[in-house]
Design an enzyme around this catalytic site. Sequence first.
Site: not given
Length: 591
Positions: A177, A381
């Site tokens: 991430k 995302s």
Amino acid sequence: VALANLLFLAALVVLWLLLTDRPEPLPERAALLLEPHGVVVDERTGIDASGLLLPVDDADREVLLADMIDSVEMARDDDRIVALVMDLDQMVSIGQSKSWELGEAIARFRESGKPVVAVGDYFTQDQYRLAVEADTLLIHPFGTVALEGFSVFPNYFAEALEKLSVSVHVFRAGEFKSIAEPLLRSDMSAGEREVTSRWLGDLWQAYTDTVETRRKLAPGSINALLNDYDNRLRAAGGNSARLALDAGLVDDLLQRSQRDAYLSALVGAKDDDGRYQAVPFEQYVRRERPRMLLPGRETVAIVTAQGAIMPGEQPVGRIGGDTLARRLRETADRDGTRAIVLRVSSGGGSVFASEVIREELARIRDQGIPVVVSMGNVAASGGYYIATAADRIVATPMTITGSIGVFAAFPTVDRLLARGGIYTDGVATTKLAGGLRPDRPLSPQVADALQQSVDDLYEQFLALVIESRGLDRETLDGLAQGRVLSASHALQSGLVDQLGSLDTAVTEAAMLAGLEEGAYDVIAIEPPFDSRQILLQQLGNVLGQQSAATLASYLAPFIGIWKEPLDRAGELLESLEDPLHLYMHCLVCGP
């Protein structure tokens, strides 16, 4: 005075609408002129009436991709249109995904046998990707084709934050991430470098393959040129336009007068100014596109989700959880709606807002209305999270997606305040009370709670993907963890169903709804623009534009290369409004 100004602006807007609603008759023989001024978008973020009073910079203009595609499609079978001319000098940006979609329409235009020419004083890399769809490319002898390749070079702030005594507490689920790295490191990690290199390499390979195929160059020619550019330029005497011609990137170098003469001969007709006869695409599409849908026809509705995903009601240009959910609900309840295509162009944002949107899509599907997601330049995302509710997912070959992960971030400035002799102290009734004050160190209980929330939401994200895509946990672990994926990688991995354009998604939606080809209409659900909002917005533009331009001129030498990263940082900070401070956002993917 304010009321008088508003009434004056309203009168100008009405006058402008009346005048622009009466297009001139089309000439019997002309070229369709594709000359976009500004940024090509899926959906406009506002109505620009300030241009009636003050000039508007191209960087602030928006051009609808649908207008460009529709004009090319309609001109293909129009006997009055004998050629397509792309003048791309004023096109600020379009992106690889939109270039591909428009390129598909231009390819169908070429099949009609009509010539396609791209002209420009020079071509940026973005402009050139679209220009190669033409049969003939022309640039000025003093111009160039500014190719360089793709790159990702984020700024890293860990050392600066430490010097400022600002602590940023980041909680994430997903090893890759990457949004956390700029806050925690001073360089790119090895894992992020590997992931970014893969998807960036996939996009660049698609770009060079297209250019080399369209220009009939040997495979690897573009990389060979760019990696030896200084020597190749020296061989061309330092003349970049000559190098572009020698390398086969363009077909000829023509001054403007020579270019006009070439186009006049190609079109076979001149206008009153002695230039080649051309019809601007916006004028053409406004005239030729049907003004009203046929009554009683069933429809496939297109709803656009563009920008950062944020909670509640948001203006056009951002995706408000409540705003988009309401638009989807109203579209589903509209008479004649048989299927919905959701066009997603977003790098993510608020977890809460993403869930509100996903819930509404699931409810619509439960009503028996098929939902197909069409991915634009980026759908990653949170943008991918909402796509899990669709019946099918269609991505363009240039889409960036994935980035399946969750994070939370909370800055504390207690150390910075302490350097100035400012301290915070007091009492609380529980260990959690006052735990989220930025002027206090983050309490261990709050930190633990945030990490647990992140882990829980990540597991829910994975469960949604497993259920909707039919993947097992082990396979998904190799795709998730925050990894950004190219469209081709996502297709191979089962995260998307097929590669195609918005038209492909519409066809899929119609098929799922049992609609026969030609027996339905396609409508784009436009966001409502309240007249009061328009006038107030434009009054602010008029009053502030000159002072802003003056300020920008003073600051320009100092801003330089920092403008883009500062703008992106500002946009990111504005989007951090989730009520629980939990986000699904892809930093390298854009807004």
